[in-house]
Design a protein around this motif. Structure first.
Motif, mmCIF file in Angstrom:
data_model
loop_
_atom_site.group_PDB
_atom_site.id
_atom_site.type_symbol
_atom_site.label_atom_id
_atom_site.label_comp_id
_atom_site.label_asym_id
_atom_site.label_seq_id
_atom_site.Cartn_x
_atom_site.Cartn_y
_atom_site.Cartn_z
ATOM 1 N N HIS A 148 0.557 4.036 2.920
ATOM 2 C CA HIS A 148 1.579 5.104 3.024
ATOM 3 C C HIS A 148 0.986 6.338 3.703
ATOM 4 N N ALA A 149 1.896 7.133 4.228
ATOM 5 C CA ALA A 149 1.520 8.422 4.835
ATOM 6 C C ALA A 149 2.580 9.440 4.428
ATOM 7 N N ALA A 150 2.163 10.656 4.190
ATOM 8 C CA ALA A 150 3.038 11.659 3.556
ATOM 9 C C ALA A 150 3.594 10.987 2.298
ATOM 10 N N SER A 151 4.909 11.037 2.080
ATOM 11 C CA SER A 151 5.442 10.220 0.965
ATOM 12 C C SER A 151 6.371 9.157 1.521
ATOM 13 N N PRO A 154 5.532 1.961 1.805
ATOM 14 C CA PRO A 154 5.964 0.683 2.400
ATOM 15 C C PRO A 154 7.348 0.261 1.884
ATOM 16 N N ASP A 155 8.170 -0.237 2.804
ATOM 17 C CA ASP A 155 9.497 -0.795 2.473
ATOM 18 C C ASP A 155 10.450 0.221 1.843
ATOM 19 N N SER A 156 10.179 1.495 1.987
ATOM 20 C CA SER A 156 11.107 2.458 1.354
ATOM 21 C C SER A 156 12.270 2.775 2.290
ATOM 22 N N PRO A 172 6.360 4.569 -5.522
ATOM 23 C CA PRO A 172 6.816 3.297 -6.108
ATOM 24 C C PRO A 172 6.185 2.922 -7.441
ATOM 25 N N ARG A 173 4.895 3.241 -7.649
ATOM 26 C CA ARG A 173 4.280 2.782 -8.899
ATOM 27 C C ARG A 173 4.681 3.659 -10.074
ATOM 28 N N SER A 174 4.636 4.946 -9.870
ATOM 29 C CA SER A 174 4.905 5.851 -11.010
ATOM 30 C C SER A 174 6.377 6.243 -11.092
ATOM 31 N N GLY A 175 7.100 6.049 -9.970
ATOM 32 C CA GLY A 175 8.495 6.500 -9.934
ATOM 33 C C GLY A 175 8.623 8.000 -9.743
#
Ligand code: 6PG
Length: 245
Positions: A148-151, A154-156, A172-175
């Motif tokens: 990832h870069a910035a926020s 992947p796949d967002s 994605p992991r922490s929400g």
């Protein structure tokens, strides 16, 4: 047209930070525009760069009255929270240099995410009026171990945004709610400087830098300023895999 992608490998994170600070100074001298728009990266890697820019070695080589600081992304927490990218930059740099407060464009991430994104986009549109996309003089970026870069993860959904300048998204992991510049904004920059250190980034870095790999799912691989330059500043640990280039 592929933008010139340059890779600079530094023995240590400290050497990399000095290199990044030197590039910041060079840019402020090379661009004789009245105002310079620089988007800061969050996370941990850039902190040393910001500390150096505020140190005697660099501070007085920069005309801070010309510098406008923005943020590439922000966590949706108050500006005093330990997770806040603004707090990190404030403590390391902003509180230590004579930059006019009006030149610091904080993402008001304590607001509800959609509101924070809209407010930041409006602030950007005031600074970059009457354009389809803002053109930052320089964007600092880090890269996560997931690419990832910035926020932009992947796949967002955020990766597919092609009209807004700023969107709300989630880690994605922490929400965790995040606010981020979108890909078209990053790719409209005049200069992008990636700062990547650590063995844990080596695999992803190799994937992203090897253009024959399918980097479509890796946001960092999608950062290719059409009319700008991109430079990867990496340390030896991040560049430790063979065939790095
Ligand atoms: C953030 C950053 C993020 C960061 C990478 C690398 O808000 O966390 O914008 O994109 O640059 O996750 O972080 P490190 O520098 O901590 O490895």
């Amino acid at each position: 047209m592929e933008s010139p992608s340059h890779l600079s490998i530094f023995e240590t994170p400290e050497a990399l930070a000095i290199g990044a600070a030197e590039r910041f100074v060079s840019l402020t001298k090379a661009r004789n525009t009245e105002q310079l728009s620089i988007a800061l990266a969050g996370g941990t890697t850039p902190k040393r760069v910001y500390e150096l820019l505020a140190s005697g070695q660099f501070e007085d080589r920069i005309d801070w009255s010309r510098v406008h600081l923005f943020f590439g992304d922000e966590r949706c927490v108050p500006p005093t929270h330990s997770d806040s990218n603004y707090r990190m930059a404030h403590d390391a740099l902003i509180s230590k240099v004579p930059i006019p407060p009006r030149n610091v464009h904080r993402i008001k991430a304590e607001l509800p995410p959609a509101q924070a994104a809209e407010a930041y986009e409006q602030e950007l549109k005031q600074f970059f009026p009457n354009v389809t996309w803002p053109r930052f003089d320089l964007v600092f970026l880090g890269m996560g171990a997931d690419g990832h870069a910035a926020s932009l993860f992947p796949d967002s959904e955020a990766l597919r945004e092609n009209s807004k300048w700023v969107v709300a998204t989630k880690e994605p992991r922490s929400g965790q709610d995040r606010i981020t510049l979108t890909l078209p904004v990053l790719n409209n920059a005049a200069g992008v400087l990636f700062l990547v250190t650590g063995q844990n980034k080596a695999q992803r870095l190799r994937e992203v830098l090897r253009s024959d790999q399918d980097t479509k799912s890796l946001p960092a691989g999608l950062i290719r300023p059409a009319k700008g330059t991109i430079e990867w500043l990496v340390d030896a640990a991040a560049a430790s895999l063979p065939e790095q280039v």
